[in-house]
Design a protein around this motif. Structure first.
Motif, PDB file in Angstrom:
ATOM      1  N   LEU A   1       2.877  12.399  10.652  1.00 50.09           N
ATOM      2  CA  LEU A   1       1.950  12.325   9.764  1.00 50.09           C
ATOM      3  C   LEU A   1       1.918  11.031   8.956  1.00 50.09           C
ATOM      4  O   LEU A   1       2.821  10.291   9.029  1.00 50.09           O
ATOM      5  CB  LEU A   1       2.159  13.117   8.484  1.00 50.09           C
ATOM      6  N   ILE A   2       0.720  10.423   8.525  1.00 41.99           N
ATOM      7  CA  ILE A   2       0.693   9.090   7.692  1.00 41.99           C
ATOM      8  C   ILE A   2       1.305   9.512   6.450  1.00 41.99           C
ATOM      9  O   ILE A   2       0.709  10.451   5.669  1.00 41.99           O
ATOM     10  CB  ILE A   2      -0.678   8.730   7.660  1.00 41.99           C
ATOM     11  N   ARG A   3       2.089   8.811   5.953  1.00 46.21           N
ATOM     12  CA  ARG A   3       2.931   9.093   4.605  1.00 46.21           C
ATOM     13  C   ARG A   3       2.799   7.947   3.601  1.00 46.21           C
ATOM     14  O   ARG A   3       3.223   6.746   3.891  1.00 46.21           O
ATOM     15  CB  ARG A   3       4.326   9.645   5.095  1.00 46.21           C
ATOM     16  N   ILE A   4       2.894   8.371   2.395  1.00 47.01           N
ATOM     17  CA  ILE A   4       3.081   7.275   1.496  1.00 47.01           C
ATOM     18  C   ILE A   4       3.926   8.054   0.310  1.00 47.01           C
ATOM     19  O   ILE A   4       4.035   9.199   0.296  1.00 47.01           O
ATOM     20  CB  ILE A   4       1.845   6.910   0.855  1.00 47.01           C
ATOM     21  N   THR A   5       4.703   7.077  -0.297  1.00 41.88           N
ATOM     22  CA  THR A   5       5.419   7.692  -1.338  1.00 41.88           C
ATOM     23  C   THR A   5       5.051   7.558  -2.851  1.00 41.88           C
ATOM     24  O   THR A   5       5.749   8.018  -3.835  1.00 41.88           O
ATOM     25  CB  THR A   5       6.786   7.009  -1.234  1.00 41.88           C
ATOM     26  N   GLY A   6       4.083   7.040  -2.814  1.00 41.28           N
ATOM     27  CA  GLY A   6       3.224   6.488  -4.455  1.00 41.28           C
ATOM     28  C   GLY A   6       1.713   6.179  -4.018  1.00 41.28           C
ATOM     29  O   GLY A   6       1.502   5.770  -2.914  1.00 41.28           O
ATOM     30  N   LEU A   7       0.888   6.601  -4.933  1.00 43.46           N
ATOM     31  CA  LEU A   7      -0.451   6.076  -4.662  1.00 43.46           C
ATOM     32  C   LEU A   7      -0.702   4.778  -4.882  1.00 43.46           C
ATOM     33  O   LEU A   7      -1.717   4.326  -4.330  1.00 43.46           O
ATOM     34  CB  LEU A   7      -1.244   6.944  -6.024  1.00 43.46           C
ATOM     35  N   ALA A   8       0.453   3.842  -5.285  1.00 48.13           N
ATOM     36  CA  ALA A   8       0.155   2.229  -5.299  1.00 48.13           C
ATOM     37  C   ALA A   8       0.031   1.867  -4.010  1.00 48.13           C
ATOM     38  O   ALA A   8      -0.481   0.834  -3.834  1.00 48.13           O
ATOM     39  CB  ALA A   8       1.487   1.841  -6.044  1.00 48.13           C
ATOM     40  N   GLU A   9       0.678   2.662  -2.881  1.00 48.83           N
ATOM     41  CA  GLU A   9       0.331   2.193  -1.476  1.00 48.83           C
ATOM     42  C   GLU A   9      -0.920   2.570  -1.078  1.00 48.83           C
ATOM     43  O   GLU A   9      -1.184   1.967   0.060  1.00 48.83           O
ATOM     44  CB  GLU A   9       1.511   3.128  -0.700  1.00 48.83           C
ATOM     45  N   LEU A  10      -1.611   3.184  -1.827  1.00 48.09           N
ATOM     46  CA  LEU A  10      -3.000   3.852  -0.921  1.00 48.09           C
ATOM     47  C   LEU A  10      -3.990   2.807  -0.777  1.00 48.09           C
ATOM     48  O   LEU A  10      -4.582   2.930   0.368  1.00 48.09           O
ATOM     49  CB  LEU A  10      -3.308   5.018  -1.824  1.00 48.09           C
ATOM     50  N   PRO A  11      -4.097   2.173  -1.699  1.00 46.58           N
ATOM     51  CA  PRO A  11      -5.436   1.093  -1.596  1.00 46.58           C
ATOM     52  C   PRO A  11      -5.190   0.110  -0.425  1.00 46.58           C
ATOM     53  O   PRO A  11      -6.203  -0.048   0.174  1.00 46.58           O
ATOM     54  CB  PRO A  11      -5.452   0.487  -3.043  1.00 46.58           C
ATOM     55  N   ALA A  12      -4.029  -0.580  -0.290  1.00 45.86           N
ATOM     56  CA  ALA A  12      -3.635  -1.369   0.789  1.00 45.86           C
ATOM     57  C   ALA A  12      -3.871  -0.492   2.149  1.00 45.86           C
ATOM     58  O   ALA A  12      -4.493  -1.266   2.998  1.00 45.86           O
ATOM     59  CB  ALA A  12      -2.212  -2.163   0.751  1.00 45.86           C
TER      60      ALA A  12
END
Length: 240
Positions: free
Chosen positions: A214-225
């Motif tokens: 899965l594509i994973r982020i640990t916070g929404l701050a990572e999403l825009p980039a």
């Protein structure tokens, strides 16, 4: 194919549902004189969380409607199988008063929405009801951020079923391949989105990991980039 829109889960993704549920239920139990109903407040909260998960799965599977799962949750929690519908609804409504008083967005939600406001369209797909989620988003001040709010209670189908994701894409008038879905549950949200042809992104706030597919982020701050720069999402390799 470039990503043109982001579909969002709400609870425990942009809205701190778990925190509000815990605070609201603790206050409710004390107000009702039920703090020791399952031995202690902590045990009662754990039981409420367990029953929420069990009865929500019944709703997601189409076994009961949205209101029935709430009433059944109350009856089982109280050990009152014979409780009438009106009484169960009234008990739940009193809990909701405390729950709503604890509502808040995660601190990273609005900054992420701000950064993604240009370049991406936005919608919501939730396994709740439009009545609940429209009210929630409105009171939290972000309803106008989303073109469409699509919910399982009205659709008659819930995540992770592909039909739920496709209905939300239809509401945005976009094919699944041009839509990313962001949610906190690896199976219901991210994996379900991928199976439906969307780009699924798992918001792993707890840092659980363990799902390399899965594509994973640990916070929404990572999403825009991630959406603007990563070529997996249609960004040009020369983007700066």
């Amino acid at each position: 194919m470039p990503i043109r829109a982001v579909l969002w889960d709400i609870d425990d993704t942009i809205f701190d549902y778990a925190g509000a549920d815990r605070i609201g239920m603790e206050r409710h139990l004390r107000a009702e004189g039920l703090a020791a109903i399952h031995g202690s407040v902590d045990q009662a909260l754990a039981r409420w969380k367990e029953l929420t998960r069990i009865h929500w799965r019944r709703f997601e599977a189409g076994g009961v409607d949205f209101e029935a799962q709430r009433r059944d949750r109350v009856r089982e929690f109280l050990g009152a199988a014979a409780m009438g519908d009106d009484e169960a609804e009234a008990w739940f409504a009193r809990y909701v008063t405390h729950y709503e008083a604890a509502w808040q967005l995660f601190p990273d939600a609005v900054p992420a929405l701000d950064l993604l406001a240009t370049g991406f369209r936005h919608g919501v797909l939730s396994n709740s009801s439009i009545r609940n989620q429209h009210r929630k988003l409105t009171l939290l001040g972000v309803r106008d951020r989303f073109e469409a709010v699509v919910c399982a209670a009205e659709l008659g189908v819930a995540k992770p079923q592909a039909a739920a994701f496709h209905a939300a894409c239809d509401a945005l008038r976009l094919p699944p391949g041009e839509v990313a879905y962001v949610g906190d549950h690896p199976d219901i949200d991210a994996e379900g989105a991928v199976a439906a042809g969307l780009t699924g992104i798992w918001l792993d706030r707890g840092g659980l990991g363990g799902r390399p597919e899965l594509i994973r982020i640990t916070g929404l701050a990572e999403l825009p980039a991630l959406l603007r720069v990563d070529t997996r999402f249609g960004a040009p390799s020369s983007f700066r």
